[in-house]
Design a protein around this motif. Structure first.
Motif, PDB file in Angstrom:
ATOM      1  N   ASN A  27      64.146  59.933  50.185  1.00  0.00           N
ATOM      2  CA  ASN A  27      63.286  60.042  51.348  1.00  0.00           C
ATOM      3  C   ASN A  27      62.741  58.649  51.690  1.00  0.00           C
ATOM      4  O   ASN A  27      62.147  57.987  50.849  1.00  0.00           O
ATOM      5  CB  ASN A  27      62.141  61.000  51.043  1.00  0.00           C
ATOM      6  N   ILE A  28      62.935  58.224  52.935  1.00  0.00           N
ATOM      7  CA  ILE A  28      62.522  56.867  53.279  1.00  0.00           C
ATOM      8  C   ILE A  28      60.997  56.709  53.278  1.00  0.00           C
ATOM      9  O   ILE A  28      60.493  55.588  53.235  1.00  0.00           O
ATOM     10  CB  ILE A  28      63.106  56.413  54.637  1.00  0.00           C
ATOM     11  N   PHE A  29      60.285  57.793  53.273  1.00  0.00           N
ATOM     12  CA  PHE A  29      58.827  57.689  53.176  1.00  0.00           C
ATOM     13  C   PHE A  29      58.373  57.342  51.756  1.00  0.00           C
ATOM     14  O   PHE A  29      57.182  57.188  51.507  1.00  0.00           O
ATOM     15  CB  PHE A  29      58.155  58.960  53.655  1.00  0.00           C
ATOM     16  N   GLU A  30      59.339  57.238  50.827  1.00  0.00           N
ATOM     17  CA  GLU A  30      59.018  56.747  49.485  1.00  0.00           C
ATOM     18  C   GLU A  30      58.755  55.244  49.485  1.00  0.00           C
ATOM     19  O   GLU A  30      58.232  54.710  48.513  1.00  0.00           O
ATOM     20  CB  GLU A  30      60.183  57.041  48.532  1.00  0.00           C
ATOM     21  N   PHE A  31      59.127  54.578  50.568  1.00  0.00           N
ATOM     22  CA  PHE A  31      59.070  53.122  50.612  1.00  0.00           C
ATOM     23  C   PHE A  31      57.938  52.623  51.505  1.00  0.00           C
ATOM     24  O   PHE A  31      57.638  53.214  52.522  1.00  0.00           O
ATOM     25  CB  PHE A  31      60.397  52.555  51.106  1.00  0.00           C
ATOM     26  N   ASN A  32      57.377  51.501  51.119  1.00  0.00           N
ATOM     27  CA  ASN A  32      56.357  50.866  51.944  1.00  0.00           C
ATOM     28  C   ASN A  32      56.960  50.279  53.211  1.00  0.00           C
ATOM     29  O   ASN A  32      56.333  50.272  54.268  1.00  0.00           O
ATOM     30  CB  ASN A  32      55.638  49.760  51.166  1.00  0.00           C
ATOM     31  N   ILE A  51      60.349  47.681  59.302  1.00  0.00           N
ATOM     32  CA  ILE A  51      59.493  48.762  59.765  1.00  0.00           C
ATOM     33  C   ILE A  51      58.749  49.300  58.553  1.00  0.00           C
ATOM     34  O   ILE A  51      59.353  49.532  57.496  1.00  0.00           O
ATOM     35  CB  ILE A  51      60.308  49.856  60.485  1.00  0.00           C
ATOM     36  N   THR A  52      57.440  49.479  58.687  1.00  0.00           N
ATOM     37  CA  THR A  52      56.646  49.935  57.559  1.00  0.00           C
ATOM     38  C   THR A  52      56.550  51.455  57.548  1.00  0.00           C
ATOM     39  O   THR A  52      56.952  52.138  58.492  1.00  0.00           O
ATOM     40  CB  THR A  52      55.225  49.357  57.621  1.00  0.00           C
ATOM     41  N   LEU A  53      55.967  51.951  56.481  1.00  0.00           N
ATOM     42  CA  LEU A  53      55.747  53.391  56.340  1.00  0.00           C
ATOM     43  C   LEU A  53      54.964  53.922  57.540  1.00  0.00           C
ATOM     44  O   LEU A  53      55.260  54.995  58.065  1.00  0.00           O
ATOM     45  CB  LEU A  53      54.998  53.654  55.036  1.00  0.00           C
ATOM     46  N   ASP A  88      75.405  35.021  65.453  1.00  0.00           N
ATOM     47  CA  ASP A  88      74.955  36.238  64.772  1.00  0.00           C
ATOM     48  C   ASP A  88      75.924  36.654  63.669  1.00  0.00           C
ATOM     49  O   ASP A  88      75.647  37.613  62.929  1.00  0.00           O
ATOM     50  CB  ASP A  88      74.810  37.395  65.764  1.00  0.00           C
ATOM     51  N   THR A  89      77.042  35.975  63.570  1.00  0.00           N
ATOM     52  CA  THR A  89      78.004  36.287  62.520  1.00  0.00           C
ATOM     53  C   THR A  89      77.363  36.115  61.160  1.00  0.00           C
ATOM     54  O   THR A  89      76.829  35.044  60.831  1.00  0.00           O
ATOM     55  CB  THR A  89      79.238  35.378  62.641  1.00  0.00           C
ATOM     56  N   ALA A  90      77.399  37.184  60.376  1.00  0.00           N
ATOM     57  CA  ALA A  90      76.731  37.180  59.077  1.00  0.00           C
ATOM     58  C   ALA A  90      76.990  38.511  58.391  1.00  0.00           C
ATOM     59  O   ALA A  90      77.492  39.458  59.008  1.00  0.00           O
ATOM     60  CB  ALA A  90      75.223  36.979  59.243  1.00  0.00           C
ATOM     61  N   VAL A  91      76.637  38.559  57.132  1.00  0.00           N
ATOM     62  CA  VAL A  91      76.551  39.836  56.440  1.00  0.00           C
ATOM     63  C   VAL A  91      75.126  40.331  56.616  1.00  0.00           C
ATOM     64  O   VAL A  91      74.164  39.597  56.361  1.00  0.00           O
ATOM     65  CB  VAL A  91      76.887  39.702  54.946  1.00  0.00           C
ATOM     66  N   TYR A  92      74.992  41.564  57.078  1.00  0.00           N
ATOM     67  CA  TYR A  92      73.683  42.151  57.328  1.00  0.00           C
ATOM     68  C   TYR A  92      73.342  43.112  56.193  1.00  0.00           C
ATOM     69  O   TYR A  92      74.136  44.007  55.867  1.00  0.00           O
ATOM     70  CB  TYR A  92      73.683  42.868  58.671  1.00  0.00           C
ATOM     71  N   TYR A  93      72.161  42.900  55.634  1.00  0.00           N
ATOM     72  CA  TYR A  93      71.717  43.673  54.481  1.00  0.00           C
ATOM     73  C   TYR A  93      70.487  44.503  54.824  1.00  0.00           C
ATOM     74  O   TYR A  93      69.610  44.064  55.577  1.00  0.00           O
ATOM     75  CB  TYR A  93      71.338  42.750  53.329  1.00  0.00           C
ATOM     76  N   CYS A  94      70.413  45.648  54.213  1.00  0.00           N
ATOM     77  CA  CYS A  94      69.244  46.514  54.310  1.00  0.00           C
ATOM     78  C   CYS A  94      68.427  46.363  53.025  1.00  0.00           C
ATOM     79  O   CYS A  94      69.008  46.250  51.931  1.00  0.00           O
ATOM     80  CB  CYS A  94      69.723  47.952  54.475  1.00  0.00           C
ATOM     81  N   LYS A  95      67.128  46.331  53.168  1.00  0.00           N
ATOM     82  CA  LYS A  95      66.255  46.214  52.005  1.00  0.00           C
ATOM     83  C   LYS A  95      65.133  47.229  52.097  1.00  0.00           C
ATOM     84  O   LYS A  95      64.576  47.474  53.171  1.00  0.00           O
ATOM     85  CB  LYS A  95      65.646  44.814  51.920  1.00  0.00           C
ATOM     86  N   ALA A  96      64.783  47.794  50.948  1.00  0.00           N
ATOM     87  CA  ALA A  96      63.661  48.730  50.873  1.00  0.00           C
ATOM     88  C   ALA A  96      62.654  48.220  49.851  1.00  0.00           C
ATOM     89  O   ALA A  96      63.035  47.733  48.790  1.00  0.00           O
ATOM     90  CB  ALA A  96      64.160  50.111  50.478  1.00  0.00           C
ATOM     91  N   ASN A  97      61.384  48.325  50.204  1.00  0.00           N
ATOM     92  CA  ASN A  97      60.308  47.898  49.305  1.00  0.00           C
ATOM     93  C   ASN A  97      59.414  49.067  48.940  1.00  0.00           C
ATOM     94  O   ASN A  97      59.031  49.857  49.813  1.00  0.00           O
ATOM     95  CB  ASN A  97      59.436  46.846  49.991  1.00  0.00           C
ATOM     96  N   VAL A  98      59.085  49.159  47.657  1.00  0.00           N
ATOM     97  CA  VAL A  98      58.062  50.098  47.211  1.00  0.00           C
ATOM     98  C   VAL A  98      57.254  49.400  46.134  1.00  0.00           C
ATOM     99  O   VAL A  98      57.791  48.990  45.119  1.00  0.00           O
ATOM    100  CB  VAL A  98      58.679  51.423  46.728  1.00  0.00           C
TER     101      VAL A  98
END
Length: 114
Positions: A27-32, A51-53, A88-98
């Motif tokens: 659940n993405i609401f687990e992350f700050n 984007i924050t919680l 804009d050529t690049a590898v795009y990464y997703c990150k989650a913080n908690v």
């Protein structure tokens, strides 16, 4: 176990658009906060958007061409990229913080041809 899986990258001509997705295994609401970063060849990884919680959104200074959003029902975060440029050529990464922990996906390649 937390997993982030990015998708939606590819080869696109300058001026085109892409929507990247980041599917989160919990659940993405687990992350700050959830965010997108990118790393171009030979460069350091850089912040793109987050984007924050509570729904606060922040962007890097990228001319307003990037839009972050989320679908809480699908536990997915998106990054819409418009008016793509070769830089804009690049590898795009997703990150989650908690709290003090962070989780990264493996990235999705975006290549923009001129």
């Amino acid at each position: 176990q937390v997993q982030l899986v990015e998708s939606g990258g590819g080869l696109v001509r300058a001026g085109g658009s892409l929507r990247l997705s980041c599917a989160v295994s919990v659940n993405i609401f687990e992350f700050n906060s959830l965010g997108w970063f990118r790393q171009a060849p030979g460069k350091q990884r850089e912040f793109v958007a987050s984007i924050t919680l509570g729904g606060r959104i922040d962007y890097a200074d990228l001319e307003g061409r990037f839009i972050i959003s989320r679908d809480t029902a699908k536990n997915t975060v998106y990054l819409q990229i418009n008016s793509l440029k070769p830089e804009d050529t690049a590898v795009y990464y997703c990150k989650a913080n908690v709290l003090s922990r962070e989780y990264w996906g493996r990235g999705t390649q975006v290549t923009v041809s001129s």
